[in-house]
Design a protein around this motif. Structure first.
Motif, PDB file in Angstrom:
ATOM      1  N   GLU A  88       0.698  -1.217   0.014  1.00 31.03           N
ATOM      2  CA  GLU A  88      -0.011   0.016   0.091  1.00 31.03           C
ATOM      3  C   GLU A  88       0.819   1.413  -0.118  1.00 31.03           C
ATOM      4  OE1 GLU A  88      -0.353  -2.682   2.033  1.00 31.03           O
ATOM      5  OE2 GLU A  88      -0.653  -1.987   4.283  1.00 31.03           O
ATOM      6  N   ASP A  89       1.986   1.334   0.176  1.00 33.36           N
ATOM      7  CA  ASP A  89       3.020   2.178   0.068  1.00 33.36           C
ATOM      8  C   ASP A  89       3.281   2.504  -1.477  1.00 33.36           C
ATOM      9  OD1 ASP A  89       4.724   0.767   2.897  1.00 33.36           O
ATOM     10  OD2 ASP A  89       3.250   2.766   2.909  1.00 33.36           O
ATOM     11  N   THR A  90       2.976   1.815  -2.418  1.00 33.40           N
ATOM     12  CA  THR A  90       3.035   2.061  -3.727  1.00 33.40           C
ATOM     13  C   THR A  90       2.682   3.126  -4.275  1.00 33.40           C
ATOM     14  OG1 THR A  90       3.319  -0.403  -4.377  1.00 33.40           O
ATOM     15  CG2 THR A  90       2.483   1.015  -6.249  1.00 33.40           C
ATOM     16  N   ALA A  91       3.216   4.190  -4.916  1.00 34.97           N
ATOM     17  CA  ALA A  91       2.775   5.486  -5.280  1.00 34.97           C
ATOM     18  C   ALA A  91       4.032   6.153  -5.955  1.00 34.97           C
ATOM     19  CB  ALA A  91       2.375   6.422  -4.194  1.00 34.97           C
ATOM     20  N   VAL A  92       3.582   7.125  -6.631  1.00 37.23           N
ATOM     21  CA  VAL A  92       4.524   8.337  -6.988  1.00 37.23           C
ATOM     22  C   VAL A  92       4.855   9.150  -5.759  1.00 37.23           C
ATOM     23  CG1 VAL A  92       4.967  10.243  -8.566  1.00 37.23           C
ATOM     24  CG2 VAL A  92       3.955   8.141  -9.341  1.00 37.23           C
ATOM     25  N   TYR A  93       5.995   9.400  -5.486  1.00 33.40           N
ATOM     26  CA  TYR A  93       6.470  10.137  -4.158  1.00 33.40           C
ATOM     27  C   TYR A  93       6.938  11.671  -4.947  1.00 33.40           C
ATOM     28  CZ  TYR A  93       5.632   6.332  -1.255  1.00 33.40           C
ATOM     29  OH  TYR A  93       5.212   5.366  -0.381  1.00 33.40           O
ATOM     30  N   TYR A  94       6.297  12.744  -4.492  1.00 36.16           N
ATOM     31  CA  TYR A  94       6.720  13.975  -4.650  1.00 36.16           C
ATOM     32  C   TYR A  94       7.507  14.875  -3.573  1.00 36.16           C
ATOM     33  CZ  TYR A  94       3.697  13.131  -8.631  1.00 36.16           C
ATOM     34  OH  TYR A  94       2.734  12.723  -9.532  1.00 36.16           O
ATOM     35  N   CYS A  95       8.425  15.481  -4.048  1.00 32.74           N
ATOM     36  CA  CYS A  95       9.264  16.214  -2.928  1.00 32.74           C
ATOM     37  C   CYS A  95       8.627  17.688  -3.296  1.00 32.74           C
ATOM     38  CB  CYS A  95      10.886  16.392  -3.589  1.00 32.74           C
ATOM     39  SG  CYS A  95      11.673  17.484  -2.572  1.00 32.74           S
ATOM     40  N   ASN A  96       8.441  18.382  -2.202  1.00 34.34           N
ATOM     41  CA  ASN A  96       7.757  19.617  -1.982  1.00 34.34           C
ATOM     42  C   ASN A  96       8.614  20.607  -1.192  1.00 34.34           C
ATOM     43  OD1 ASN A  96       5.577  21.269  -0.042  1.00 34.34           O
ATOM     44  ND2 ASN A  96       5.510  21.764  -2.232  1.00 34.34           N
ATOM     45  N   VAL A  97       9.043  21.811  -1.461  1.00 28.47           N
ATOM     46  CA  VAL A  97       9.538  22.809  -0.737  1.00 28.47           C
ATOM     47  C   VAL A  97       8.890  23.892  -0.782  1.00 28.47           C
ATOM     48  CG1 VAL A  97      11.734  24.010  -0.453  1.00 28.47           C
ATOM     49  CG2 VAL A  97      11.944  21.695  -1.285  1.00 28.47           C
ATOM     50  N   ARG A  98       8.760  24.496   0.297  1.00 30.32           N
ATOM     51  CA  ARG A  98       7.730  25.747   0.275  1.00 30.32           C
ATOM     52  C   ARG A  98       8.079  26.680   1.792  1.00 30.32           C
ATOM     53  NH1 ARG A  98       2.206  22.852   2.389  1.00 30.32           N
ATOM     54  NH2 ARG A  98       2.497  22.005   0.175  1.00 30.32           N
ATOM     55  N   ASN A  99       7.474  28.024   1.495  1.00 30.64           N
ATOM     56  CA  ASN A  99       7.309  28.835   2.873  1.00 30.64           C
ATOM     57  C   ASN A  99       6.374  29.678   2.277  1.00 30.64           C
ATOM     58  OD1 ASN A  99       8.269  30.641   1.062  1.00 30.64           O
ATOM     59  ND2 ASN A  99      10.323  30.699   1.609  1.00 30.64           N
ATOM     60  N   LEU A 100       5.836  30.662   3.271  1.00 27.81           N
ATOM     61  CA  LEU A 100       4.842  31.511   3.021  1.00 27.81           C
ATOM     62  C   LEU A 100       4.761  32.154   1.575  1.00 27.81           C
ATOM     63  CD1 LEU A 100       4.709  33.293   6.330  1.00 27.81           C
ATOM     64  CD2 LEU A 100       3.163  31.459   5.526  1.00 27.81           C
ATOM     65  N   MET A 101       5.713  32.265   1.033  1.00 26.56           N
ATOM     66  CA  MET A 101       6.024  33.191  -0.218  1.00 26.56           C
ATOM     67  C   MET A 101       5.915  32.312  -1.609  1.00 26.56           C
ATOM     68  SD  MET A 101       7.982  36.365   0.693  1.00 26.56           S
ATOM     69  CE  MET A 101       9.279  35.490   1.437  1.00 26.56           C
ATOM     70  N   ALA A 102       6.496  30.926  -1.577  1.00 28.33           N
ATOM     71  CA  ALA A 102       6.901  30.151  -2.333  1.00 28.33           C
ATOM     72  C   ALA A 102       6.474  28.745  -2.292  1.00 28.33           C
ATOM     73  CB  ALA A 102       8.372  30.249  -2.732  1.00 28.33           C
ATOM     74  N   ASN A 103       6.306  27.909  -3.373  1.00 30.16           N
ATOM     75  CA  ASN A 103       5.714  26.576  -3.088  1.00 30.16           C
ATOM     76  C   ASN A 103       6.150  25.640  -4.402  1.00 30.16           C
ATOM     77  OD1 ASN A 103       4.620  24.131  -2.200  1.00 30.16           O
ATOM     78  ND2 ASN A 103       2.444  24.595  -3.087  1.00 30.16           N
ATOM     79  N   TYR A 104       7.308  25.041  -4.051  1.00 32.56           N
ATOM     80  CA  TYR A 104       7.866  24.142  -5.435  1.00 32.56           C
ATOM     81  C   TYR A 104       7.632  22.800  -5.396  1.00 32.56           C
ATOM     82  CZ  TYR A 104      10.305  28.713  -5.412  1.00 32.56           C
ATOM     83  OH  TYR A 104      10.574  30.148  -5.595  1.00 32.56           O
ATOM     84  N   TRP A 105       7.542  22.041  -6.495  1.00 37.31           N
ATOM     85  CA  TRP A 105       7.253  20.588  -6.473  1.00 37.31           C
ATOM     86  C   TRP A 105       8.349  20.006  -7.605  1.00 37.31           C
ATOM     87  CZ3 TRP A 105       3.637  17.987  -3.567  1.00 37.31           C
ATOM     88  CH2 TRP A 105       2.622  18.764  -3.262  1.00 37.31           C
TER      89      TRP A 105
END
Length: 115
Positions: A88-105
């Motif tokens: 059930e852990d099978t998935a596409v895993y995405y990294c995300n980096v964010r703060n109040l002003m920016a959000n990156y994937w």
């Protein structure tokens, strides 16, 4: 331009381990919250683990005790150590980096756990 590059996904048997990595470029990595999300086929994207710049941790109940998120600010890299993997852990895993002003994937890395 900010880029997030994930690596470490693959095929593993149930009970096995994988370590995902995500390296960021073009951003002030050390002052941002880093997260790992995942999306399984037919399901919504969900938060797996998060680590704030101050060290605050957050894990999904389904992975507590099995997954560990960490970061190396000198390398602009966030890791996700995944142990005792389940189908059930099978998935596409995405990294995300964010703060109040920016959000990156990142673009994602596929993890497949066979039974």
């Amino acid at each position: 331009q900010v880029q997030l590059v994930e690596s470490g996904g693959g095929l593993v048997q149930a009970g096995g381990s994988l370590r995902l990595s995500c390296t960021a470029s073009g951003t002030f990595f050390s002052i941002m919250t880093v997260n790992w999300y995942r999306q399984a086929p037919g399901k919504q994207r969900e938060l797996v683990a998060g680590l704030s710049s101050g060290g605050g941790l957050n894990y999904a109940d389904s992975v507590k005790g099995r997954f560990t998120i960490s970061r190396d600010n000198a390398k602009n890299t966030v890791y996700l150590q995944m142990n005792s993997l389940k189908p059930e852990d099978t998935a596409v895993y995405y990294c995300n980096v964010r703060n109040l002003m920016a959000n990156y994937w990142g673009k994602g890395t596929l993890v497949t756990v066979s039974s």
